[in-house]
Motif scaffolding. Structure first.
Motif, PDB file in Angstrom:
ATOM      1  N   GLY A 107       7.608  -5.955   0.488  1.00 59.91           N
ATOM      2  CA  GLY A 107       6.145  -5.976   0.393  1.00 59.91           C
ATOM      3  C   GLY A 107       5.693  -6.520  -0.943  1.00 59.91           C
ATOM      4  N   ARG A 126      -3.064 -17.218  -1.956  1.00 61.94           N
ATOM      5  CA  ARG A 126      -2.569 -15.869  -1.611  1.00 61.94           C
ATOM      6  C   ARG A 126      -1.938 -15.203  -2.837  1.00 61.94           C
ATOM      7  N   SER A 142      -2.546 -14.369   8.157  1.00 57.67           N
ATOM      8  CA  SER A 142      -2.012 -14.307   6.789  1.00 57.67           C
ATOM      9  C   SER A 142      -3.129 -14.031   5.794  1.00 57.67           C
ATOM     10  N   ALA A 153      -4.784 -10.646   6.363  1.00 58.98           N
ATOM     11  CA  ALA A 153      -3.974  -9.551   5.814  1.00 58.98           C
ATOM     12  C   ALA A 153      -4.149  -9.476   4.303  1.00 58.98           C
ATOM     13  N   ARG A 161      -5.074   0.459   1.837  1.00 63.24           N
ATOM     14  CA  ARG A 161      -3.776   0.766   1.233  1.00 63.24           C
ATOM     15  C   ARG A 161      -3.466   2.254   1.374  1.00 63.24           C
ATOM     16  N   ARG A 199       1.683 -12.935  13.582  1.00 62.36           N
ATOM     17  CA  ARG A 199       2.267 -14.091  12.862  1.00 62.36           C
ATOM     18  C   ARG A 199       1.342 -15.300  12.910  1.00 62.36           C
ATOM     19  N   TYR A 204      -0.295  -4.688   7.182  1.00 66.36           N
ATOM     20  CA  TYR A 204      -1.563  -5.288   6.731  1.00 66.36           C
ATOM     21  C   TYR A 204      -2.020  -6.364   7.713  1.00 66.36           C
ATOM     22  N   ARG A 226      -5.855  -8.435  -7.284  1.00 65.89           N
ATOM     23  CA  ARG A 226      -6.664  -7.343  -6.725  1.00 65.89           C
ATOM     24  C   ARG A 226      -6.531  -6.121  -7.636  1.00 65.89           C
TER      25      ARG A 226
HETATM   26  O1   DC Z   1       4.453 -10.342   3.528  1.00 67.13           O
HETATM   27  P1   DC Z   1       3.299 -10.933   4.348  1.00 67.13           P
HETATM   28  O2   DC Z   1       3.006 -12.363   4.053  1.00 67.13           O
HETATM   29  O3   DC Z   1       3.473 -10.675   5.814  1.00 67.13           O
HETATM   30  O4   DC Z   1       2.010 -10.079   3.886  1.00 67.13           O
HETATM   31  C1   DC Z   1       0.716 -10.375   4.326  1.00 67.13           C
HETATM   32  C2   DC Z   1      -0.284  -9.944   3.269  1.00 67.13           C
HETATM   33  O5   DC Z   1      -0.282  -8.517   3.178  1.00 67.13           O
HETATM   34  C3   DC Z   1      -0.003 -10.442   1.847  1.00 67.13           C
HETATM   35  O6   DC Z   1      -0.801 -11.558   1.506  1.00 67.13           O
HETATM   36  C4   DC Z   1      -0.368  -9.292   0.960  1.00 67.13           C
HETATM   37  C5   DC Z   1      -0.393  -8.089   1.841  1.00 67.13           C
HETATM   38  N1   DC Z   1       0.659  -7.107   1.538  1.00 67.13           N
HETATM   39  C6   DC Z   1       0.387  -6.180   0.585  1.00 67.13           C
HETATM   40  O7   DC Z   1      -0.657  -6.229  -0.042  1.00 67.13           O
HETATM   41  N2   DC Z   1       1.277  -5.185   0.324  1.00 67.13           N
HETATM   42  C7   DC Z   1       2.436  -5.133   0.987  1.00 67.13           C
HETATM   43  N3   DC Z   1       3.295  -4.148   0.720  1.00 67.13           N
HETATM   44  C8   DC Z   1       2.747  -6.103   1.966  1.00 67.13           C
HETATM   45  C9   DC Z   1       1.834  -7.108   2.217  1.00 67.13           C
END
Ligand code: DC
Length: 224
Positions: free
Chosen positions: A127, A178, A94, A97, A107, A89, A37, A185
């Motif tokens: 995730g 976040r 963040s 994503a 997705r 990173r 993401y 969502r």
């Molecule tokens: O784990 P992370 O902080 O690197 O993920 C970044 C964003 O991606 C997080 O805010 C939500 C999304 N994400 C998601 O919706 N589904 C996942 N399987 C992994 C991350």
């Protein structure tokens, strides 16, 4: 068919550190799905596409190719052939994503890649929707969490160690934002799968968490 271990939970719960350490001990591949993401978020930031604009983001997916490679068991993310493992990173990635992850077509776009990795390998995959959507038949499912204050505190210490001068309240606000985005969502929100084990790490250090996680995994796999 590989053995699949799903670890879900909110931002900053320590999923990646813990899952990576457990994967190394078990000889499994660690798949960090947040990186996927983040790559899409990075692509949009670089192209000046508003990450909350569902149509604009969906329209560029056909220009994006994301791949995962493992070099000495370390995950590398390739975005259109370029290694972006470091770039994703950046702090701005963040929220980008989190924004793009709320878009159903994003997705759907990343679904096959994740399921294929889990089919072909023994994986620990972390995730938000791994136990609920991506790998509903995973042998072990863990929901790893910690209080928002503790997560902000861990992030604070991490940044200070790297020589930054972070603002704790800002970090806490971002974590809360976040969490809210990820849990509210419509598509694949962050939630604990019915058959996942809840593991709250608020008062535990990393070593204890890894030890406890390995013991949960071995007792679960022993039951199968
Ligand atoms: O784990 P992370 O902080 O690197 O993920 C970044 C964003 O991606 C997080 O805010 C939500 C999304 N994400 C998601 O919706 N589904 C996942 N399987 C992994 C991350």
């Amino acid at each position: 068919m590989g053995i699949n271990i799903a670890i879900d939970g909110p931002a900053g719960a320590g999923k990646s550190t813990i899952a990576r350490a457990a994967a190394t001990k078990l000889g499994f591949i660690y798949v960090d799905t947040g990186a996927l993401y983040r790559s899409i978020g990075l692509y949009c930031l670089e192209k000046g596409i508003e990450t909350t604009d569902e149509t604009a983001v969906s329209d560029v997916l056909s220009d994006i190719n994301v791949e995962l490679r493992y070099i000495d068991n370390i995950q590398k993310v390739l975005l259109n052939g370029k290694d972006v493992s470091e770039d994703i990173r950046k702090p701005e990635c963040s929220m980008a994503a989190s924004n793009v992850s709320a878009i159903p077509r994003v997705r759907a776009f990343l679904l096959d890649l994740q399921q294929k990795m889990a089919k072909e390998n023994n994986v620990i995959m972390d995730g938000r929707d791994i136990g609920t959507v991506i790998l509903p038949n995973a042998e072990v499912k863990i929901f790893l969490t910690a209080s928002p204050e503790e997560r902000a505190n861990r992030r604070y210490k991490e940044l200070v160690e790297k020589g930054n001068n972070p603002d704790y309240n800002e970090l806490l606000a971002e974590i809360n934002q976040r969490d809210y985005n990820d849990m509210h969502r419509k598509t694949a929100p962050l939630k604990q799968a019915d058959d996942a084990i809840l593991f709250d790490t608020t008062t535990l250090d990393k070593e204890s968490v890894v030890e406890e996680l390995l013991s949960i995994i071995s007792s679960k796999l022993g039951d199968k």
